[in-house]
Design an enzyme around this catalytic site. Structure first.
Site, PDB file in Angstrom:
ATOM      1  N   THR A  10       6.608  13.860  13.019  1.00  0.00           N
ATOM      2  CA  THR A  10       5.386  13.523  13.657  1.00  0.00           C
ATOM      3  C   THR A  10       5.427  13.777  15.079  1.00  0.00           C
ATOM      4  O   THR A  10       4.440  14.285  15.633  1.00  0.00           O
ATOM      5  CB  THR A  10       5.114  12.012  13.251  1.00  0.00           C
ATOM      6  OG1 THR A  10       5.356  11.798  11.767  1.00  0.00           O
ATOM      7  CG2 THR A  10       3.962  11.414  13.568  1.00  0.00           C
ATOM      8  N   VAL A  11       6.214  13.070  15.815  1.00  0.00           N
ATOM      9  CA  VAL A  11       6.427  13.440  17.301  1.00  0.00           C
ATOM     10  C   VAL A  11       6.660  14.680  17.606  1.00  0.00           C
ATOM     11  O   VAL A  11       5.979  15.148  18.462  1.00  0.00           O
ATOM     12  CB  VAL A  11       7.334  12.263  17.850  1.00  0.00           C
ATOM     13  CG1 VAL A  11       7.270  12.246  19.423  1.00  0.00           C
ATOM     14  CG2 VAL A  11       7.204  10.994  17.434  1.00  0.00           C
ATOM     15  N   LYS A  94      14.741   4.976  20.019  1.00  0.00           N
ATOM     16  CA  LYS A  94      14.866   3.551  20.672  1.00  0.00           C
ATOM     17  C   LYS A  94      16.230   2.857  20.142  1.00  0.00           C
ATOM     18  O   LYS A  94      16.970   2.348  20.905  1.00  0.00           O
ATOM     19  CB  LYS A  94      13.598   2.664  20.306  1.00  0.00           C
ATOM     20  CG  LYS A  94      13.293   2.496  18.701  1.00  0.00           C
ATOM     21  CD  LYS A  94      11.987   2.149  18.463  1.00  0.00           C
ATOM     22  CE  LYS A  94      11.172   3.418  18.311  1.00  0.00           C
ATOM     23  NZ  LYS A  94      10.362   3.509  17.352  1.00  0.00           N
ATOM     24  N   GLU A 118      11.343   7.372  28.169  1.00  0.00           N
ATOM     25  CA  GLU A 118      10.230   6.645  28.190  1.00  0.00           C
ATOM     26  C   GLU A 118       9.439   6.221  27.059  1.00  0.00           C
ATOM     27  O   GLU A 118       8.713   5.209  26.595  1.00  0.00           O
ATOM     28  CB  GLU A 118       9.038   7.490  29.188  1.00  0.00           C
ATOM     29  CG  GLU A 118       7.560   6.725  29.480  1.00  0.00           C
ATOM     30  CD  GLU A 118       7.825   5.338  30.188  1.00  0.00           C
ATOM     31  OE1 GLU A 118       7.592   4.456  29.646  1.00  0.00           O
ATOM     32  OE2 GLU A 118       7.962   5.427  31.410  1.00  0.00           O
ATOM     33  N   GLY A 123       5.549   3.626  22.850  1.00  0.00           N
ATOM     34  CA  GLY A 123       4.747   4.849  22.880  1.00  0.00           C
ATOM     35  C   GLY A 123       4.177   5.432  24.229  1.00  0.00           C
ATOM     36  O   GLY A 123       5.090   5.825  25.132  1.00  0.00           O
ATOM     37  N   ILE A 125       2.595   4.137  26.561  1.00  0.00           N
ATOM     38  CA  ILE A 125       2.265   3.261  27.834  1.00  0.00           C
ATOM     39  C   ILE A 125       3.612   3.504  28.832  1.00  0.00           C
ATOM     40  O   ILE A 125       4.680   3.429  28.424  1.00  0.00           O
ATOM     41  CB  ILE A 125       2.423   1.675  27.688  1.00  0.00           C
ATOM     42  CG1 ILE A 125       1.447   1.353  26.387  1.00  0.00           C
ATOM     43  CG2 ILE A 125       2.099   0.957  28.661  1.00  0.00           C
ATOM     44  CD1 ILE A 125       1.419  -0.109  25.929  1.00  0.00           C
ATOM     45  N   GLY A 176      -1.117   4.989   7.765  1.00  0.00           N
ATOM     46  CA  GLY A 176      -0.221   5.627   8.624  1.00  0.00           C
ATOM     47  C   GLY A 176       0.289   4.615   9.799  1.00  0.00           C
ATOM     48  O   GLY A 176       1.108   5.382  10.587  1.00  0.00           O
ATOM     49  N   GLU A 179       5.582   2.638   7.691  1.00  0.00           N
ATOM     50  CA  GLU A 179       6.674   3.445   7.165  1.00  0.00           C
ATOM     51  C   GLU A 179       6.456   2.872   5.600  1.00  0.00           C
ATOM     52  O   GLU A 179       6.294   1.837   5.210  1.00  0.00           O
ATOM     53  CB  GLU A 179       7.956   3.284   7.774  1.00  0.00           C
ATOM     54  CG  GLU A 179       8.084   3.482   9.147  1.00  0.00           C
ATOM     55  CD  GLU A 179       8.280   4.882   9.478  1.00  0.00           C
ATOM     56  OE1 GLU A 179       8.618   5.691   8.588  1.00  0.00           O
ATOM     57  OE2 GLU A 179       7.893   5.335  10.652  1.00  0.00           O
ATOM     58  N   LYS A 194      13.669  -2.120  21.207  1.00  0.00           N
ATOM     59  CA  LYS A 194      12.706  -2.021  22.619  1.00  0.00           C
ATOM     60  C   LYS A 194      13.079  -3.029  23.637  1.00  0.00           C
ATOM     61  O   LYS A 194      13.030  -2.711  24.724  1.00  0.00           O
ATOM     62  CB  LYS A 194      11.039  -1.787  21.875  1.00  0.00           C
ATOM     63  CG  LYS A 194      11.050  -0.539  21.259  1.00  0.00           C
ATOM     64  CD  LYS A 194       9.382  -0.796  20.587  1.00  0.00           C
ATOM     65  CE  LYS A 194       9.164  -0.020  19.673  1.00  0.00           C
ATOM     66  NZ  LYS A 194       7.829  -0.073  18.945  1.00  0.00           N
TER      67      LYS A 194
HETATM   68  N1  LIG Z   1       6.100   8.052  15.073  1.00  0.00           N
HETATM   69  C1  LIG Z   1       5.911   7.333  16.243  1.00  0.00           C
HETATM   70  O1  LIG Z   1       4.904   6.811  16.308  1.00  0.00           O
HETATM   71  C2  LIG Z   1       7.164   7.179  17.176  1.00  0.00           C
HETATM   72  C3  LIG Z   1       6.819   6.318  18.375  1.00  0.00           C
HETATM   73  C4  LIG Z   1       8.039   6.262  19.221  1.00  0.00           C
HETATM   74  C5  LIG Z   1       9.134   6.749  18.986  1.00  0.00           C
HETATM   75  N2  LIG Z   1       9.217   7.134  17.895  1.00  0.00           N
HETATM   76  C6  LIG Z   1      10.583   7.764  17.825  1.00  0.00           C
HETATM   77  O2  LIG Z   1      10.790   9.266  17.743  1.00  0.00           O
HETATM   78  C7  LIG Z   1      11.750   9.883  16.951  1.00  0.00           C
HETATM   79  C8  LIG Z   1      11.062  10.693  15.739  1.00  0.00           C
HETATM   80  O3  LIG Z   1       9.855   9.752  15.054  1.00  0.00           O
HETATM   81  P1  LIG Z   1       9.093  10.754  14.190  1.00  0.00           P
HETATM   82  O4  LIG Z   1       8.248   9.554  13.660  1.00  0.00           O
HETATM   83  O5  LIG Z   1       8.599  11.878  14.594  1.00  0.00           O
HETATM   84  O6  LIG Z   1      10.162  10.766  12.999  1.00  0.00           O
HETATM   85  P2  LIG Z   1      10.044  11.919  11.580  1.00  0.00           P
HETATM   86  O7  LIG Z   1       8.537  12.106  11.439  1.00  0.00           O
HETATM   87  O8  LIG Z   1      10.829  11.331  10.339  1.00  0.00           O
HETATM   88  O9  LIG Z   1      10.826  13.260  12.188  1.00  0.00           O
HETATM   89  C9  LIG Z   1      11.982  13.442  12.335  1.00  0.00           C
HETATM   90  C10 LIG Z   1      12.137  14.891  12.460  1.00  0.00           C
HETATM   91  O10 LIG Z   1      13.813  15.140  12.480  1.00  0.00           O
HETATM   92  C11 LIG Z   1      14.226  15.717  11.533  1.00  0.00           C
HETATM   93  N3  LIG Z   1      15.658  15.395  11.055  1.00  0.00           N
HETATM   94  C12 LIG Z   1      15.930  14.290  10.570  1.00  0.00           C
HETATM   95  N4  LIG Z   1      17.331  14.126  10.547  1.00  0.00           N
HETATM   96  C13 LIG Z   1      17.844  15.329  10.891  1.00  0.00           C
HETATM   97  C14 LIG Z   1      18.946  16.031  10.867  1.00  0.00           C
HETATM   98  N5  LIG Z   1      20.146  15.122  10.682  1.00  0.00           N
HETATM   99  N6  LIG Z   1      19.018  17.151  11.354  1.00  0.00           N
HETATM  100  C15 LIG Z   1      18.081  17.990  11.572  1.00  0.00           C
HETATM  101  N7  LIG Z   1      16.868  17.283  11.585  1.00  0.00           N
HETATM  102  C16 LIG Z   1      16.493  16.149  11.011  1.00  0.00           C
HETATM  103  C17 LIG Z   1      13.344  15.319  10.125  1.00  0.00           C
HETATM  104  O11 LIG Z   1      13.259  16.504   9.083  1.00  0.00           O
HETATM  105  P3  LIG Z   1      12.855  16.180   7.648  1.00  0.00           P
HETATM  106  O12 LIG Z   1      11.518  16.882   7.688  1.00  0.00           O
HETATM  107  O13 LIG Z   1      13.814  17.040   6.827  1.00  0.00           O
HETATM  108  O14 LIG Z   1      12.977  14.930   7.333  1.00  0.00           O
HETATM  109  C18 LIG Z   1      11.904  15.540  10.868  1.00  0.00           C
HETATM  110  O15 LIG Z   1      11.400  16.732  11.021  1.00  0.00           O
HETATM  111  C19 LIG Z   1      12.462   8.498  16.387  1.00  0.00           C
HETATM  112  O16 LIG Z   1      13.588   8.088  17.158  1.00  0.00           O
HETATM  113  C20 LIG Z   1      11.316   7.408  16.469  1.00  0.00           C
HETATM  114  O17 LIG Z   1      11.937   6.047  16.603  1.00  0.00           O
HETATM  115  C21 LIG Z   1       8.516   7.629  16.978  1.00  0.00           C
END
Ligand SMILES: NC(=O)c1ccc[n+]([C@@H]2O[C@H](COP(=O)([O-])OP(=O)(O)OC[C@H]3O[C@@H](n4cnc5c(N)ncnc54)[C@H](OP(=O)(O)O)[C@@H]3O)[C@@H](O)[C@H]2O)c1
Length: 420
Positions: A10-11, A94, A118, A123, A125, A176, A179, A194
């Site tokens: 997603t990110v 985090k 950051e 997120g 902010i 969305g 989770e 956080k």
């Molecule tokens: N989403 C938010 O709103 C948000 C906000 C603030 C911070 N964050 C932080 O940002 C980070 C990512 O979040 P996200 O929501 O983008 O998660 P996500 O959608 O699950 O994306 C994670 C990505 O990393 C890949 N991945 C996972 N494990 C892996 C590994 N061992 N080796 C290689 N690739 C791997 C996943 O591949 P697959 O497709 O195979 O699973 C996926 O493409 C997290 O630390 C989260 O806490 C997210």
């Protein structure tokens, strides 16, 4: 400056979009993800390299690594490898920053590279930078936050539409905001991570996540909102950390918790709705300062990440190379966008005033939306209001310049823009 992206979820996808569209001197060179072939998208420039081997991104060509995979392991291991290879890192992780942030920051400093995080708190902010730089001159006493968008979304939905807990969770998942496994959000572990990061940068204490008591929002029902309202309160998931003077020992003492709590209706925290986040700091000298905005989601989080990347570029580039203003000629100030207006008149009443005003306004193409007049005022100084449909301020001012001298006016009419 060459940037490699670890994680294309997603990110990661939002960060890639921002980097590809950015006008800053940044180039996305690598995308690393497991089983990467299925991740390819057609909008990616053809020179970006897709890989599932970490060694491919630890090459001299890459300057900054963006880690948006998540989890403690192997993300922590990758960060250490990146520092050892002389690369700065920006992460949204985090959990990693809450558990290992102290060591990782020390390691980055040892290798003379930067670690930006950051995006790990609230997120989009920019609260980390605001606290670290903007409030660095104060001694913060307390930080209170609404740090989990999922909980806040559910609680405000339960409050506004009397949804049951299960219905609110289902809706959050469908939209969305939650989770498939919402444990971390509902039980407070996400907010706790956080809070530990905020405690480090704001109160300068190393807080272990496991030491912070968490209470879940799961037991709450719509009945709790009915009673809370009756008492003049509502319910929010609050994360709090406060410096304590009592119990002084070798280590600093803080009070810390993550839990659902009653907050007074009409207060800033009660006004935080939906998936928004809010961070409130209390400083010894500066008093209360609040930060609010979108706490999660691909795009707001990606903005925080790109801002960290740009901050590193600014710090590491020669003085004057990174310019805020490309063209130093003074900008031309022009009238802002048209908007509806409120016009307040005070008149000596007589028949035909509204008709006269309508004609004069129409001569300037100004369209009346409503006329409001409260009863009970003397006829010699009768106030009433006309609202206008969207118009440019200079046109409204010109019309009022012509209307003001008319003999029924007791004083010059007042015009205010209506800003929604
Ligand atoms: N989403 C938010 O709103 C948000 C906000 C603030 C911070 N964050 C932080 O940002 C980070 C990512 O979040 P996200 O929501 O983008 O998660 P996500 O959608 O699950 O994306 C994670 C990505 O990393 C890949 N991945 C996972 N494990 C892996 C590994 N061992 N080796 C290689 N690739 C791997 C996943 O591949 P697959 O497709 O195979 O699973 C996926 O493409 C997290 O630390 C989260 O806490 C997210």
């Amino acid at each position: 400056v060459n940037v490699a992206l670890l994680g294309f979820g997603t990110v990661g996808q939002s960060v890639a979009r921002l980097l590809v569209d950015s006008t800053a001197p940044l180039r996305l060179t690598h995308i690393f993800n497991r089983a990467v072939a299925r991740k390819r998208v057609d909008w990616m420039p053809s020179d970006v390299r897709w890989t599932e081997r970490m060694d491919d991104v630890l090459v001299p060509e890459v300057d900054i690594l963006v880690e948006v995979v998540g989890g403690l392991d192997p993300a922590g291991c990758w960060l250490r490898q990146a520092f050892a290879a002389g690369k700065s890192v920006v992460t949204a992780n985090k959990q990693l920053m809450a558990h290992e942030g102290g060591e990782l920051l020390r390691l980055a400093a040892q290798h003379k590279v930067h670690l930006g995080f950051e995006a790990a708190v609230a997120g989009g902010i920019p609260v980390i930078r605001a606290i670290r730089e903007g409030l660095a001159g104060d001694q913060l006493q307390r930080i209170t936050g609404i740090l989990n968008g999922t909980c806040n979304y559910m609680l405000t939905r339960m409050e506004a539409d009397k949804l049951s807990f299960d219905a609110a969770l289902k809706e959050a998942q469908q939209r969305g905001f939650a989770e498939a496994d919402p444990t971390d959000d509902l039980d407070g572990y996400d907010a706790r991570a956080k809070l530990c990061i905020l405690a480090r940068i704001g109160l300068h204490v190393a807080l272990r996540p496991a030491d912070v008591p968490c209470r879940s929002i799961r037991p709450l029902t719509d009945i709790d909102f009915i009673y809370a309202h009756r008492l003049g309160y509502t319910i929010r998931q609050l994360s709090r950390v406060e410096r304590q003077t009592a119990g002084s020992g070798p280590a600093p003492a803080v009070a810390a918790s993550v839990e659902p709590a009653l907050v007074r209706r009409g207060s800033v925290l009660a006004g935080v709705r939906g998936s928004e986040n809010h961070v409130l700091t209390i400083g010894e000298r500066g008093g209360e300062t609040g930060f609010s905005g979108r706490g999660a989601g691909g795009d707001p989080t990606a903005v925080a990440i790109l801002s960290d990347v740009l901050a590193i570029v600014r710090h590491t580039s020669p003085p004057g190379w990174f310019r805020e203003v490309a063209d130093d000629r003074p900008a031309r100030v022009i009238d802002e966008h048209p908007c509806p207006h409120y016009l307040r008149f005070v008149v000596r009443d007589r028949p035909g005033i509204i008709a006269t005003l309508a004609t004069r306004l129409a001569e300037h193409d100004l369209n009346i939306d409503a006329v409001l007049q409260e009863s009970g005022w003397p006829k010699e100084a009768l106030p009433f209001v006309i609202t206008l449909e969207a118009a440019r301020r200079e046109v409204v001012d010109r019309a009022l310049d012509e209307i003001a001298p008319l003999d029924f006016n007791v004083e010059r009419p007042v015009s205010l823009p209506i800003v929604d």
